[in-house]
Enzyme design. Structure first.
Site, PDB file in Angstrom:
ATOM      1  N   CYS A  26       0.836  -1.116  -0.160  1.00 28.03           N
ATOM      2  CA  CYS A  26       0.009   0.028   0.028  1.00 28.03           C
ATOM      3  C   CYS A  26       0.947   1.256   0.057  1.00 28.03           C
ATOM      4  O   CYS A  26       2.121   1.366  -0.429  1.00 28.03           O
ATOM      5  CB  CYS A  26      -1.102  -0.096   1.281  1.00 28.03           C
ATOM      6  SG  CYS A  26      -0.265   0.069   2.699  1.00 28.03           S
ATOM      7  N   ASN A  29       2.242   1.713   4.162  1.00 31.00           N
ATOM      8  CA  ASN A  29       2.568   0.377   4.847  1.00 31.00           C
ATOM      9  C   ASN A  29       2.226   0.701   6.374  1.00 31.00           C
ATOM     10  O   ASN A  29       3.099  -0.021   7.410  1.00 31.00           O
ATOM     11  CB  ASN A  29       4.177  -0.114   4.571  1.00 31.00           C
ATOM     12  CG  ASN A  29       4.340  -1.504   5.160  1.00 31.00           C
ATOM     13  OD1 ASN A  29       5.693  -1.823   5.512  1.00 31.00           O
ATOM     14  ND2 ASN A  29       3.642  -2.348   5.067  1.00 31.00           N
ATOM     15  N   CYS A  31      -1.349   0.927   7.330  1.00 33.41           N
ATOM     16  CA  CYS A  31      -2.844   0.515   7.632  1.00 33.41           C
ATOM     17  C   CYS A  31      -3.215  -0.837   6.713  1.00 33.41           C
ATOM     18  O   CYS A  31      -3.209  -2.038   7.183  1.00 33.41           O
ATOM     19  CB  CYS A  31      -3.657   1.529   7.244  1.00 33.41           C
ATOM     20  SG  CYS A  31      -3.433   3.087   8.175  1.00 33.41           S
ATOM     21  N   ARG A  32      -3.338  -0.561   5.722  1.00 33.02           N
ATOM     22  CA  ARG A  32      -4.003  -1.920   4.553  1.00 33.02           C
ATOM     23  C   ARG A  32      -3.000  -2.893   4.423  1.00 33.02           C
ATOM     24  O   ARG A  32      -3.368  -3.939   4.791  1.00 33.02           O
ATOM     25  CB  ARG A  32      -4.312  -1.060   3.256  1.00 33.02           C
ATOM     26  CG  ARG A  32      -5.433  -0.006   3.319  1.00 33.02           C
ATOM     27  CD  ARG A  32      -5.729   0.683   1.940  1.00 33.02           C
ATOM     28  NE  ARG A  32      -4.515   1.439   1.759  1.00 33.02           N
ATOM     29  CZ  ARG A  32      -4.341   2.112   0.788  1.00 33.02           C
ATOM     30  NH1 ARG A  32      -5.091   2.072  -0.327  1.00 33.02           N
ATOM     31  NH2 ARG A  32      -3.406   3.029   0.535  1.00 33.02           N
ATOM     32  N   SER A  33      -1.499  -2.477   3.926  1.00 33.28           N
ATOM     33  CA  SER A  33      -1.002  -3.787   3.761  1.00 33.28           C
ATOM     34  C   SER A  33      -0.449  -4.652   4.948  1.00 33.28           C
ATOM     35  O   SER A  33      -0.489  -5.892   4.805  1.00 33.28           O
ATOM     36  CB  SER A  33       0.159  -3.386   2.788  1.00 33.28           C
ATOM     37  OG  SER A  33       0.938  -2.475   3.236  1.00 33.28           O
ATOM     38  N   ASP A 144      -8.305   3.892   1.186  1.00 33.15           N
ATOM     39  CA  ASP A 144      -7.347   4.303   2.085  1.00 33.15           C
ATOM     40  C   ASP A 144      -7.974   4.628   3.420  1.00 33.15           C
ATOM     41  O   ASP A 144      -8.829   5.530   3.204  1.00 33.15           O
ATOM     42  CB  ASP A 144      -6.267   5.494   1.472  1.00 33.15           C
ATOM     43  CG  ASP A 144      -5.184   5.909   2.475  1.00 33.15           C
ATOM     44  OD1 ASP A 144      -5.314   5.480   3.456  1.00 33.15           O
ATOM     45  OD2 ASP A 144      -4.218   6.528   1.863  1.00 33.15           O
TER      46      ASP A 144
HETATM   47  P1  4NP Z   1      -1.857   2.770   3.956  1.00 34.53           P
HETATM   48  O1  4NP Z   1      -2.564   4.336   4.357  1.00 34.53           O
HETATM   49  O2  4NP Z   1      -1.251   3.089   2.609  1.00 34.53           O
HETATM   50  O3  4NP Z   1      -2.965   1.790   3.967  1.00 34.53           O
HETATM   51  O4  4NP Z   1      -0.872   2.453   4.985  1.00 34.53           O
HETATM   52  C1  4NP Z   1      -1.658   5.453   4.457  1.00 34.53           C
HETATM   53  C2  4NP Z   1      -0.793   5.708   5.756  1.00 34.53           C
HETATM   54  C3  4NP Z   1      -0.166   6.862   5.668  1.00 34.53           C
HETATM   55  C4  4NP Z   1      -0.061   7.872   4.743  1.00 34.53           C
HETATM   56  C5  4NP Z   1      -1.096   7.604   3.595  1.00 34.53           C
HETATM   57  C6  4NP Z   1      -1.832   6.436   3.559  1.00 34.53           C
HETATM   58  N1  4NP Z   1       0.470   8.942   4.782  1.00 34.53           N
HETATM   59  O5  4NP Z   1       0.334   9.998   4.207  1.00 34.53           O
HETATM   60  O6  4NP Z   1       1.366   9.120   6.001  1.00 34.53           O
END
Ligand code: 4NP
Length: 172
Positions: A26, A29, A31-33, A144
């Protein structure tokens, strides 16, 4: 599930491979992955076949390297009996050698991965998470949750459970 013929072929060629090496991708790294990593690990442990799998996750971005998953994601996963202990890392071209299936959460992750892939054969390892999720859930990407409320995290876990169940079933 809605897999293209090429994606079906990628998975069919891995039918008897042990272990199958899966990398979830994702943006952050956190939340989702890492949640996908935890959900699939939990499923294969419960099936008693964890030895047949190598499961990891990474991000296209580098903001959170070394960090544990987002607290909200950890809390929602823990409610389903899943502890998330992954440490954030950034994906690299070498991951295309180290993994058999590389699973992006949304189309931006997918295009970033395609740019990173060292060869056309490497690109064939990319299978979007949404292609594995039950069609009835009506999502063509994993949204997201970072700027969302609790429902966003629950939705992510519901989608990941569907996709990971289907992935595990393909190899059981
Ligand atoms: P993820 O979510 O891609 O599911 O881990 C996010 C976590 C952090 C950020 C964006 C998306 N960020 O912009 O810091």
């Amino acid at each position: 599930m809605e897999l293209s013929p090429k994606q079906q072929n990628t998975l069919a060629l891995l039918k008897d491979k042990k272990p199958i090496r899966v990398l979830f991708i994702c943006l952050g790294n956190i939340c989702r992955s890492p949640a996908a990593e935890g959900v699939l690990s939990d499923i294969v442990e419960n099936q008693g076949c964890a030895d047949n799998w190598i499961i990891d996750s990474a991000g296209t971005g580098r903001w959170h390297i070394g960090q544990l998953p987002d607290n909200r994601m950890r809390v929602h996963a823990r409610r389903r009996g899943i502890e998330l202990t992954h440490r954030c890392r950034q994906v690299s071209a070498a991951d295309f050698d180290d993994f058999d299936i590389i699973i992006p959460m949304d189309s931006q992750n997918e295009s970033d991965l395609r740019r990173l892939a060292p060869s056309v054969e490497a690109e064939d390892k990319i299978i979007p998470m949404a292609a594995l999720v039950d069609k009835a859930m009506r999502y063509d990407y994993i949204p997201d949750p970072y700027y969302e409320g609790a429902e966003g995290f629950e939705l992510v876990l519901d989608l990941l459970e569907s996709g990971c169940q289907n992935l595990a079933r393909l190899f059981s």
